[in-house]
Design an enzyme around this catalytic site. Structure first.
Site, mmCIF file in Angstrom:
data_model
loop_
_atom_site.group_PDB
_atom_site.id
_atom_site.type_symbol
_atom_site.label_atom_id
_atom_site.label_comp_id
_atom_site.label_asym_id
_atom_site.label_seq_id
_atom_site.Cartn_x
_atom_site.Cartn_y
_atom_site.Cartn_z
ATOM 1 N N GLU A 108 0.826 -1.220 0.000
ATOM 2 C CA GLU A 108 0.000 0.000 0.000
ATOM 3 C C GLU A 108 0.855 1.263 0.000
ATOM 4 O O GLU A 108 0.869 2.015 0.973
ATOM 5 C CB GLU A 108 -0.870 0.015 1.255
ATOM 6 N N PRO A 109 1.574 1.534 -1.078
ATOM 7 C CA PRO A 109 2.383 2.750 -1.098
ATOM 8 C C PRO A 109 1.523 4.004 -1.284
ATOM 9 O O PRO A 109 0.600 4.011 -2.105
ATOM 10 C CB PRO A 109 3.287 2.541 -2.318
ATOM 11 N N GLY A 110 1.805 5.029 -0.522
ATOM 12 C CA GLY A 110 1.095 6.306 -0.693
ATOM 13 C C GLY A 110 2.097 7.367 -1.099
ATOM 14 O O GLY A 110 2.196 7.787 -2.253
ATOM 15 N N ARG A 138 3.178 19.453 7.657
ATOM 16 C CA ARG A 138 4.230 18.488 8.006
ATOM 17 C C ARG A 138 5.417 19.093 8.767
ATOM 18 O O ARG A 138 5.883 18.497 9.735
ATOM 19 C CB ARG A 138 4.688 17.729 6.755
ATOM 20 N N TYR A 193 5.661 17.317 12.248
ATOM 21 C CA TYR A 193 6.700 16.283 12.386
ATOM 22 C C TYR A 193 8.120 16.855 12.347
ATOM 23 O O TYR A 193 9.074 16.088 12.319
ATOM 24 C CB TYR A 193 6.630 15.272 11.233
ATOM 25 N N CYS A 246 -1.363 32.384 12.015
ATOM 26 C CA CYS A 246 -1.123 33.110 13.255
ATOM 27 C C CYS A 246 -0.604 32.131 14.309
ATOM 28 O O CYS A 246 -1.326 31.728 15.223
ATOM 29 C CB CYS A 246 -2.422 33.756 13.700
ATOM 30 N N GLU A 247 0.636 31.724 14.121
ATOM 31 C CA GLU A 247 1.206 30.641 14.929
ATOM 32 C C GLU A 247 2.719 30.696 14.748
ATOM 33 O O GLU A 247 3.202 30.612 13.619
ATOM 34 C CB GLU A 247 0.668 29.310 14.374
ATOM 35 N N TYR A 249 0.586 14.048 1.509
ATOM 36 C CA TYR A 249 0.181 14.572 2.816
ATOM 37 C C TYR A 249 0.310 16.102 2.908
ATOM 38 O O TYR A 249 0.512 16.647 3.982
ATOM 39 C CB TYR A 249 0.971 13.887 3.947
HETATM 40 N N1 LLP Z 1 -1.161 1.656 4.657
HETATM 41 C C1 LLP Z 1 -1.565 2.014 5.872
HETATM 42 C C2 LLP Z 1 -2.363 1.085 6.667
HETATM 43 C C3 LLP Z 1 -1.233 3.278 6.380
HETATM 44 O O1 LLP Z 1 -1.642 3.611 7.596
HETATM 45 C C4 LLP Z 1 -0.473 4.164 5.578
HETATM 46 C C5 LLP Z 1 -0.131 5.483 6.080
HETATM 47 C C6 LLP Z 1 -0.079 3.749 4.313
HETATM 48 C C7 LLP Z 1 -0.431 2.470 3.879
HETATM 49 C C8 LLP Z 1 0.715 4.622 3.396
HETATM 50 O O2 LLP Z 1 1.946 4.975 3.918
HETATM 51 P P1 LLP Z 1 2.995 5.747 2.978
HETATM 52 O O3 LLP Z 1 3.404 4.819 1.879
HETATM 53 O O4 LLP Z 1 2.307 6.955 2.444
HETATM 54 O O5 LLP Z 1 4.105 6.114 3.884
HETATM 55 N N2 LLP Z 1 0.810 12.105 7.529
HETATM 56 C C9 LLP Z 1 2.076 11.435 7.682
HETATM 57 C C10 LLP Z 1 2.026 10.039 7.186
HETATM 58 C C11 LLP Z 1 0.961 9.235 7.888
HETATM 59 C C12 LLP Z 1 0.849 7.877 7.299
HETATM 60 C C13 LLP Z 1 -0.395 7.222 7.722
HETATM 61 N N3 LLP Z 1 -0.557 5.922 7.188
HETATM 62 C C14 LLP Z 1 3.154 12.226 6.955
HETATM 63 O O6 LLP Z 1 2.837 13.271 6.402
HETATM 64 O O7 LLP Z 1 4.323 11.857 6.987
#
Ligand code: LLP
Length: 441
Positions: A291-293, A331, A335, A362-363, A391
């Site tokens: 599951e790459p995002g 981000r 983070y 305003c932060e 993100y």
């Molecule tokens: N699968 C599951 C179950 C997840 O919880 C996530 C991300 C992904 C896949 C995708 O992960 P990726 O490949 O994008 O790293 N907002 C944070 C990242 C939170 C990720 C949440 N879950 C950021 O901006 O770094």
């Protein structure tokens, strides 16, 4: 000039070109802030994952984690590239449905799925629900009974692995709000509850160890842990996993300090390790899902801003403010994430100074970049922040009632608006006038 996945060029006027287009022109045309995507990078990343799996000759699904960037246009591209997708809410599912995404390739996640989310998943016959907890099993049982149907599921487990990433995006460790613990036996209890279920069809296991991970060995370690349990559950309960989903989390390049391994290498190393474990197994090799995002969209996007006010505090810091900030990219504030940027209208200028880029919320914590060396900036300059494709838009807020920026896709030299800029009327569109009793003002 090549920066990570970015094919960035600078023309004779010193303008930054992205996806073959003049970013200064794009800033004029669409205004700033604006999210700009190079669609060819998105497609290349999808293809890199898919082709790497094909090369390994295993059954697979690559599910784009749509939380990274969910828009109808993005779902269309994911669909065209033969991806599956993962959704975490009704609105992410709705977005996918609006793009006519094939329902059988939609997977639903969430640590607290509501009745209506599960019902929407059931009514639309999505491919799979990743079960996170016992409450969800009860809910799903009732809803499947009500709709008189079945649903394929995976059990999400926590393999008890600490990934080397920010604590906020670490999810595979024992102390996590997600999934069933393998160690304390909850995952096995869930397995026994679902193994011979009439309506909930257990296809296998899921784990996601975290995000922005640079080594394949973390995934391999997770796979090894899962394999160990699968072996014992086969011996004890005769359970055979048809699917093993190793989640997402593949790291990308934000700055020159980031050195992600190429997508095909992640896939190759993980699948090779899995094949090795299964060599000795008495049960068949499962279908591998990931599951790459971020690794699909992160480096495909940049954000354009316009420089405004400046504040030089001698011997302390020079602040340069831009017309966006934590409302369009949370981000850095959330983070401590780091980015690189280029002065889009002055990309080849050499005289440099150290500045900090402030957002306009305003932060005090609304700082996009701290102490970076850039060509001397002046109001009206266009700043391009790189690798904001994941993100950024998806975590945008209306803090200070800032309207969300537009999203522009570029492909084959053509730019196209795929999310229009919000207006301030959009921002108040759900507000209702309060009619307080006994007052008519
Ligand atoms: N699968 C599951 C179950 C997840 O919880 C996530 C991300 C992904 C896949 C995708 O992960 P990726 O490949 O994008 O790293 N907002 C944070 C990242 C939170 C990720 C949440 N879950 C950021 O901006 O770094």
């Amino acid at each position: 000039m090549l920066m990570g996945n970015h094919t960035i060029q600078i023309n004779e006027n010193g303008h930054l070109f992205f996806a073959g287009m003049d970013t200064v022109m794009l800033a004029e045309k669409y205004g700033t802030p604006a999210y700009i995507y190079d669609v060819s990078i998105i497609r290349n990343n999808c293809r890199a994952f898919i082709n790497a799996f094909k090369k390994q000759q295993v059954a697979f699904q690559v599910a784009y984690a749509s939380k990274a960037f969910s828009t109808i246009a993005m779902m269309q591209v994911a669909k065209q590239e033969g991806m599956s997708i993962d959704v975490v809410s009704e609105a992410e599912l709705y977005t996918a449905l609006q793009a006519n995404f094939p329902v059988e390739r939609i997977h639903m996640h969430g640590n607290n799925k509501s009745e209506s989310e599960l019902e929407m998943a059931i009514e639309n016959h999505i491919g799979c629900i990743v079960i996170d907890n016992f409450h969800e099993i009860t809910l799903l049982e009732c809803l499947l009974e009500k709709h008189d149907c079945q649903m394929d599921v995976l059990i999400r487990v926590t393999p008890g692995i600490e990934s080397k990433t920010h604590a906020y995006i670490m999810t595979g460790n024992e102390d996590s709000k997600f999934g069933f613990s393998l160690k304390n036996g909850q995952a096995e209890r869930a397995l026994l509850q679902l193994q011979h279920h009439e309506r909930i069809k257990l296809k296998g296991l899921h784990c996601h160890i975290g995000s922005q991970i640079f080594e394949a060995d973390r995934f391999i370690l997770a796979a090894e842990v899962l394999y160990g349990y699968l072996q014992s559950w086969y011996e004890k309960h005769g359970f055979i996993a048809e699917v093993l989903n190793l989640g997402g989390g593949f790291g990308i390049r934000y700055t020159s300090d980031d050195h992600p391994i190429p997508i095909p290498v992640y896939v190759e190393e993980i699948v090779k390790a899995l094949k090795q474990y299964w060599q000795e197994a008495a049960f068949p090799f499962p279908e591998i899902w990931i599951e790459p995002g971020r690794s699909i969209v992160g480096e495909a996007g940049i954000t354009l801003y316009t420089v405004g006010a400046m504040k030089d505090i001698p011997d302390i810091r020079k602040y340069v403010a831009v017309d966006g900030g934590m409302a369009d990219n949370i981000r850095p504030a959330l983070y401590g994430a780091e980015y690189e940027c280029i002065v889009a209208n002055n990309a080849d200028q050499n005289d440099r100074e150290v500045v900090s880029i402030a957002g306009k919320c305003c932060e005090s914590g609304d700082m996009l970049m701290k102490d970076i060396s850039l060509p001397t900036l002046k109001p009206g300059d266009v700043l391009a922040v790189l690798s904001t494709g994941a993100y950024g838009y998806s975590m945008a807020s209306h803090y200070n009632r800032f309207a969300n920026p537009p999203v522009v896709f570029i492909e084959n030299g053509v730019d196209q608006l795929v999310v229009r800029r919000e207006t301030y009327q959009d921002v108040v569109r759900n507000d209702l006038i309060y009619r307080s009793i006994n007052r008519d003002d």
